[in-house]
Scaffold this active site. Structure first.
Site, short mmCIF file in Angstrom:
data_model
loop_
_atom_site.label_atom_id
_atom_site.label_comp_id
_atom_site.label_asym_id
_atom_site.label_seq_id
_atom_site.Cartn_x
_atom_site.Cartn_y
_atom_site.Cartn_z
N LYS A 1 29.78 41.38 -11.76
CA LYS A 1 29.21 41.65 -10.44
C LYS A 1 28.81 40.33 -9.83
O LYS A 1 28.57 39.36 -10.54
CB LYS A 1 27.96 42.53 -10.56
CG LYS A 1 27.66 43.31 -9.30
CD LYS A 1 28.57 44.51 -9.19
CE LYS A 1 28.40 45.23 -7.88
NZ LYS A 1 29.09 46.54 -7.94
N ASP B 1 30.88 45.78 -2.21
CA ASP B 1 29.73 46.59 -2.62
C ASP B 1 28.83 46.62 -1.38
O ASP B 1 29.34 46.44 -0.26
CB ASP B 1 29.03 45.95 -3.85
CG ASP B 1 28.01 46.90 -4.51
OD1 ASP B 1 28.43 47.79 -5.25
OD2 ASP B 1 26.80 46.76 -4.26
P1 NDP Z 1 27.28 49.94 2.29
O1 NDP Z 1 26.75 48.59 2.56
O2 NDP Z 1 28.55 50.37 2.91
O3 NDP Z 1 26.19 51.05 2.62
C1 NDP Z 1 24.94 51.04 2.02
C2 NDP Z 1 24.11 52.18 2.56
O4 NDP Z 1 22.93 52.30 1.78
C3 NDP Z 1 23.66 51.94 3.99
O5 NDP Z 1 23.47 53.17 4.64
C4 NDP Z 1 22.32 51.23 3.77
O6 NDP Z 1 21.43 51.35 4.86
C5 NDP Z 1 21.79 51.95 2.56
N1 NDP Z 1 20.93 51.02 1.79
C6 NDP Z 1 21.32 49.85 1.24
N2 NDP Z 1 20.28 49.24 0.65
C7 NDP Z 1 19.24 50.03 0.85
C8 NDP Z 1 17.88 49.94 0.47
N3 NDP Z 1 17.40 48.88 -0.22
N4 NDP Z 1 17.07 50.96 0.83
C9 NDP Z 1 17.55 52.03 1.53
N5 NDP Z 1 18.83 52.17 1.91
C10 NDP Z 1 19.65 51.19 1.58
O7 NDP Z 1 27.39 50.02 0.69
P2 NDP Z 1 28.26 51.04 -0.21
O8 NDP Z 1 28.34 52.36 0.44
O9 NDP Z 1 29.48 50.34 -0.60
O10 NDP Z 1 27.34 51.12 -1.52
C11 NDP Z 1 26.36 52.14 -1.72
C12 NDP Z 1 26.06 52.28 -3.20
O11 NDP Z 1 27.26 52.63 -3.90
C13 NDP Z 1 25.55 51.02 -3.90
O12 NDP Z 1 24.67 51.40 -4.94
C14 NDP Z 1 26.81 50.44 -4.51
O13 NDP Z 1 26.52 49.60 -5.62
C15 NDP Z 1 27.51 51.71 -4.95
N6 NDP Z 1 28.95 51.62 -5.19
C16 NDP Z 1 29.80 51.15 -4.24
C17 NDP Z 1 31.15 51.12 -4.48
C18 NDP Z 1 32.14 50.70 -3.44
O14 NDP Z 1 33.33 50.80 -3.70
N7 NDP Z 1 31.72 50.23 -2.26
C19 NDP Z 1 31.71 51.53 -5.77
C20 NDP Z 1 30.73 52.09 -6.68
C21 NDP Z 1 29.41 52.10 -6.38
P3 NDP Z 1 21.19 50.09 5.85
O15 NDP Z 1 22.42 49.99 6.67
O16 NDP Z 1 19.97 50.46 6.60
O17 NDP Z 1 20.99 48.90 4.95
O1 2IT Z 2 30.05 49.28 -8.23
C1 2IT Z 2 31.30 49.28 -8.15
O2 2IT Z 2 31.99 49.88 -8.98
C2 2IT Z 2 31.92 48.60 -7.02
N1 2IT Z 2 31.22 48.09 -6.16
C3 2IT Z 2 33.42 48.51 -6.93
C4 2IT Z 2 33.94 47.40 -7.78
C5 2IT Z 2 35.42 47.09 -7.64
O3 2IT Z 2 35.82 46.09 -8.25
O4 2IT Z 2 36.15 47.81 -6.97
#
Ligand code: NDP
Ligand code: 2IT
Length: 449
Positions: free
Chosen positions: A129, A169
């Site tokens: 990460k 992420d």
């Molecule tokens: P984005 O940046 O696209 O969206 C994040 C969302 O979560 C936004 O709505 C944001 O609100 C909210 N958020 C972020 N931080 C906080 C916080 N500290 N408190 C409250 N709300 C918060 O990120 P993703 O959708 O990609 O990621 C979301 C989750 O999924 C994370 O835990 C990430 O690690 C996990 N994940 C992502 C993957 C991917 O492929 N993208 C894969 C697997 C897991 P705001 O806009 O107000 O900050």
């Molecule tokens: O938490 C996760 O699994 C991710 N943010 C995606 C990682 C990736 O390499 O696609």
């Protein structure tokens, strides 16, 4: 706190001692260790060869300065990270997070979980990460580009399609991946598509990667429902967040006949009893990069709650898709009281240990992020396959592969829990044990490295 197996207790004490102040990392390690007691009994050779102690120590941790110039001409300095945690199964693989809360403890918790998640996909990827405490909110396009270029100017020397392959992420989507890839290509003079995933389709990205984490989350829940002879039809669902994972989780729930009635961002949440209008959310969040409260300007019958807890909204299925520790014990109790039957983590570690214990005691099915959200990284690995063969698959084929992978992960969790005679928390224990066993057996075979 529950007791750990005595051999694990000693290792956990060492982890706390050698990684002071990294609460999220301690939490992630403890959650895995809670499941490993029966494995230590069955495979003492793993402890004897210090596999668990080695697993808790990242192979390499990079911390670097990211200087850049803002639109006002001022020099800004951020901190960049890449934790290359484990490469027993393949090149380091895992996302980059740009968020002001980022520090080493968050990078290490995410990198640690990524090892087991990636193992569960059955695809050849190690765990890593990275990211930065850079806050993209309020920054111009040009500032984001300059930041990404500076970040890659340092990181590129550690990457490579056979070495380390980042993706997105929180705060890192296809825009940022584009700038990062552009700078990597420029510095190295190599069109090395497989060095980053989550790329745009025009320059080597995979169809379905954008949707994959959210879709995969819902495929996993669909398997849980199927195992109970149930399905999504008519289910009331709450999804936290409104970013990449949340948006495509909502989309798939609606395709499968469920109704998502609430979603959020870090400022508050909206409730729309008619079901969330996803095209509107996409327009607000993806096109305009706006705030979720803007939703009620268009949908007058919906309500916006500033602050508060989205978990106060009654639902059958809760999908936390925002960030770590967003569901605490009080939230868990609200969900239990409102009759939720499944809580599945689209985000990484969104439920606190107290919340998980409350769900388990109340008989609510709890499914951990390392299994539920593995569809994102799995589709990244499919993107790497396409890049390696200079090929590009159709949406339908790629989605079918994703669906199959999520089915397999579900089956692996259930079968592993069954094999070890575990009944209370089958998805956590099954995911932790199956992921661990795969990495541990590879590490044993590779010798002391
Ligand atoms: P984005 O940046 O696209 O969206 C994040 C969302 O979560 C936004 O709505 C944001 O609100 C909210 N958020 C972020 N931080 C906080 C916080 N500290 N408190 C409250 N709300 C918060 O990120 P993703 O959708 O990609 O990621 C979301 C989750 O999924 C994370 O835990 C990430 O690690 C996990 N994940 C992502 C993957 C991917 O492929 N993208 C894969 C697997 C897991 P705001 O806009 O107000 O900050
Ligand atoms: O938490 C996760 O699994 C991710 N943010 C995606 C990682 C990736 O390499 O696609």
């Amino acid at each position: 706190m529950p007791q750990l197996h005595p051999r694990l207790e000693a290792i956990f004490d060492e982890v706390i001692h050698t990684n002071p102040g990294e609460a999220e990392f301690h939490q992630a390690v403890f959650e895995v260790f809670e499941s490993l007691g029966p494995v230590v009994e069955k495979h003492p050779e793993y402890v004897d060869a210090e596999i668990i102690r080695r697993l808790c120590e990242p192979e390499r941790q990079l911390i670097f300065r990211v200087p850049w110039v803002d639109d006002a001409g001022r020099v800004q300095v951020n901190r960049g990270f890449r934790v290359e945690f484990n490469s027993a199964l393949g090149p380091y693989k895992g996302g980059l997070r740009f968020h002001p809360s980022v520090y080493l403890g968050i990078m290490k918790f995410l990198g640690f979980e990524q090892i087991f998640k990636n193992a569960l996909t059955s695809l050849p990827i190690g765990g890593a990460k990275g990211g930065s405490d850079f806050d993209p909110k309020g920054r111009s396009e040009a500032e984001v580009m300059r930041f990404c270029q500076s970040f890659m100017t340092e990181l590129y020397r550690h990457l490579g399609e056979y070495t380390d392959v980042p993706a997105g992420d929180i705060g890192v989507g296809s825009r940022e991946i584009g700038y990062l890839f552009g700078q990597y290509k420029r510095i190295t003079n190599r069109y090395e598509s497989g060095v980053l995933t989550g790329k745009g389709y025009a320059y080597g990205g995979s169809l379905v990667r954008t949707e994959a984490t959210g879709y995969g989350t819902v495929f996993f829940v669909n398997e849980i429902l199927r195992s109970k002879g149930d399905d999504f039809a008519g289910k009331r669902v709450v999804v936290s967040g409104s970013g990449n994972v949340a948006i495509f989780a909502i989309e798939k729930v609606h395709q499968l006949g469920g109704k998502v009635v609430a979603c959020s961002d870090s400022s508050g949440y909206i409730v729309d009893e008619n079901g969330i209008d996803l095209e509107l959310v996409k327009d607000i969040k993806l096109e305009k990069r706006g705030r979720i409260k803007d939703y009620v300007d268009t949908v007058k019958s919906a309500k916006y709650v500033a602050g508060g807890s989205i978990w106060d909204v009654q639902c059958d299925i809760a999908l936390p898709c925002a960030t770590q520790n967003e569901v605490d014990e009080a939230d868990a109790n609200s969900l239990i009281k409102s009759g939720a039957i499944i809580v599945a983590e689209g985000a990484n570690m969104p439920c606190t240990p107290e919340a998980i214990r409350a769900f388990t005691q109340a008989g609510v099915v709890y499914a951990p992020g390392k299994a539920v959200n593995a569809g994102g990284v799995a589709t990244s690995a499919l993107e790497m396959q396409q890049n390696a063969s200079r090929d590009s698959w159709s949406f339908e084929y790629t989605e079918a592969r994703l669906s199959e992978i999520m089915k397999n992960i579900h089956e692996t969790c259930v079968e592993t829990a069954d094999e070890y005679g575990l009944k209370d928390n089958i998805y956590s224990d099954g995911a932790n044990i199956a992921g661990f066993n795969k990495v541990a057996s590879a590490m044993l075979a590779l010798g002391v490295i």
